[in-house]
Enzyme design. Structure first.
Site, PDB file in Angstrom:
ATOM      1  N   GLN A  96       0.841  -1.189   0.000  1.00  0.00           N
ATOM      2  CA  GLN A  96       0.000   0.000   0.000  1.00  0.00           C
ATOM      3  C   GLN A  96       0.879   1.243   0.000  1.00  0.00           C
ATOM      4  OE1 GLN A  96      -2.024   1.607   3.677  1.00  0.00           O
ATOM      5  NE2 GLN A  96      -3.806   0.669   2.696  1.00  0.00           N
ATOM      6  N   HIS A 162      -3.743   4.231  -1.162  1.00  0.00           N
ATOM      7  CA  HIS A 162      -4.444   4.488   0.108  1.00  0.00           C
ATOM      8  C   HIS A 162      -5.252   5.786  -0.012  1.00  0.00           C
ATOM      9  CE1 HIS A 162      -5.534   4.218   4.170  1.00  0.00           C
ATOM     10  NE2 HIS A 162      -4.369   4.339   4.791  1.00  0.00           N
ATOM     11  N   ALA A 164      -8.024   6.296   2.247  1.00  0.00           N
ATOM     12  CA  ALA A 164      -8.929   6.113   3.389  1.00  0.00           C
ATOM     13  C   ALA A 164      -8.320   6.709   4.650  1.00  0.00           C
ATOM     14  CB  ALA A 164      -9.212   4.619   3.583  1.00  0.00           C
ATOM     15  N   HIS A 165      -9.104   6.668   5.726  1.00  0.00           N
ATOM     16  CA  HIS A 165      -8.645   6.918   7.100  1.00  0.00           C
ATOM     17  C   HIS A 165      -8.021   8.293   7.325  1.00  0.00           C
ATOM     18  CE1 HIS A 165      -8.165   2.237   7.185  1.00  0.00           C
ATOM     19  NE2 HIS A 165      -9.413   2.647   6.985  1.00  0.00           N
ATOM     20  N   TYR A 167      -6.063  10.104   5.355  1.00  0.00           N
ATOM     21  CA  TYR A 167      -4.801  10.440   4.703  1.00  0.00           C
ATOM     22  C   TYR A 167      -5.078  11.272   3.442  1.00  0.00           C
ATOM     23  CZ  TYR A 167      -2.786   7.387   8.156  1.00  0.00           C
ATOM     24  OH  TYR A 167      -2.409   6.844   9.365  1.00  0.00           O
TER      25      TYR A 167
END
Length: 364
Positions: A96, A162, A164-165, A167
């Site tokens: 990732q 990535h 998500a979350h 970032y």
């Protein structure tokens, strides 16, 4: 446990190891011997696909200590040793790639302020922030592409973007965080532009035959944040561009109770907390969907798969305690994962001790 294919990859089962922060790289981002051994154990455990994570694409986008780097060519030999170890045990491994954006740690990254779509502060984001210029956005996107090229050189079997979350790419998608007035902000097509351009840079770097995945928030769980319909639209467009798999997640550091790593998953009804989001995604796109989030019981997993709410399931914390969990289940022991979702494993990472199960260590 049936075999499936994603592009040119043959997976021995429908289980993915979801990317996490292992905290097993040095200060330059080089992977350690222990990092390689960890992923070797996962390969020996017969997990269908391992996703190592989360590697920073630029030094100024580093989010956490001891994070794996993919921003320089001299990191390739260590990563090649990692993929060789996994392949030796007949495993398949992706990596990732990420940029911290407003979650960047300025001290680690050597910058005065964390940079993102807009100069916004929220719980879990850096205290001092600034807005990226368009040339800086372009440079970051190009570095996603360069990092993706290194993944292929190092022998990885796939790459995951990535988004998500909380970032950087998630920040661009969020109307709460992205308050720009230029071509990278405003309506969804503009907010998603950085994600589309990142995918194009990655695809251009790895070629048409290399699997490219994305991990994306379907919902931010904060007022004014990304909503499911917008996320589905973005992924549907990415699939039309050639995306090979989407891993469905949600939440961020601003709302721990509804974040990606929820605590005390001790009953089946607490598991699979993004399954409704995965179902909505799967109904609208033509690429495989993997569900992550609190999966612990074979019965719940079987229900998710048999009802076609997702094509794959992703686990992370259970594999920290039981790297051979899939072998146990395949052998007929269908008791739930031993993980108690206490998140003490991440406390060890934050302390610089690397990823391991704190509860298991106390028991031993």
């Amino acid at each position: 446990f049936e075999k499936t294919e994603i592009k040119n990859l043959e997976l021995k089962n429908r289980f993915l190891r979801s990317a996490t922060w292992e905290g097993l790289a040095d200060e330059q981002g080089r992977v350690s011997k222990r990092f390689i051994e960890l992923h070797g154990l996962l390969a020996q455990g017969d997990i269908g696909l391992i996703i190592a994570g989360f590697a920073f694409v630029r030094a100024d986008g580093r989010a956490v200590p001891y994070q794996t780097g993919l921003h320089r060519d001299d990191l390739i030999p260590g990563l090649s040793a990692l993929t060789a170890a996994v392949h030796k045990d007949h495993g398949i491994i992706a990596v990732q790639i990420a940029h911290g954006g407003l979650r960047t740690n300025p001290e680690l990254a050597g910058v005065e302020a964390a940079a993102g779509p807009s100069a916004v502060t929220l719980p879990g984001l850096a205290e001092k922030t600034r807005e990226l210029t368009i040339p800086e956005i372009t440079a970051i996107i190009e570095d996603f592409g360069r990092s993706a090229a290194r993944t292929r050189t190092a022998g990885f079997d796939a790459v995951q973007i990535h988004a998500a979350h909380g970032y950087l790419l998630n920040q661009f998608l969020s109307p709460l965080i992205n308050r720009r007035g230029d071509r990278y902000g405003g309506a969804l097509p503009n907010r998603a532009r950085a994600v589309y351009e990142t995918y194009e840079a990655v695809r251009g770097a790895v070629g048409p035959d290399f699997p490219v995945f994305i991990k994306i928030n379907t919902e931010d769980f904060i007022e004014g944040g990304l909503q499911p319909d917008d996320s589905v639209t973005v992924v549907r467009n990415l699939v039309e561009m050639g995306l090979d798999l989407v891993e469905v997640s949600g939440g961020g550091p601003w709302n721990p109770k509804l974040g990606p790593e929820r605590r005390k998953i001790d009953r089946p009804d607490k598991e699979a907390y993004f399954r409704g989001h995965a179902r909505a995604m799967k109904e609208k796109i033509k690429a495989p969907v993997s569900l992550v989030g609190g999966l612990r019981s074979p019965a719940v997993i079987e229900d998710v798969l048999s009802s076609r709410q997702a094509d794959y399931v992703s686990l992370s914390r259970p594999f920290i305690r039981e790297p051979h969990l899939i072998q146990r289940w395949a052998g007929g022991d269908l008791t739930p994962a031993a993980c108690i979702s206490c998140n003490q494993c991440f406390d060890l990472v934050r302390e610089g001790k690397g990823l391991s199960c704190a509860v298991k260590e106390k028991e031993e």
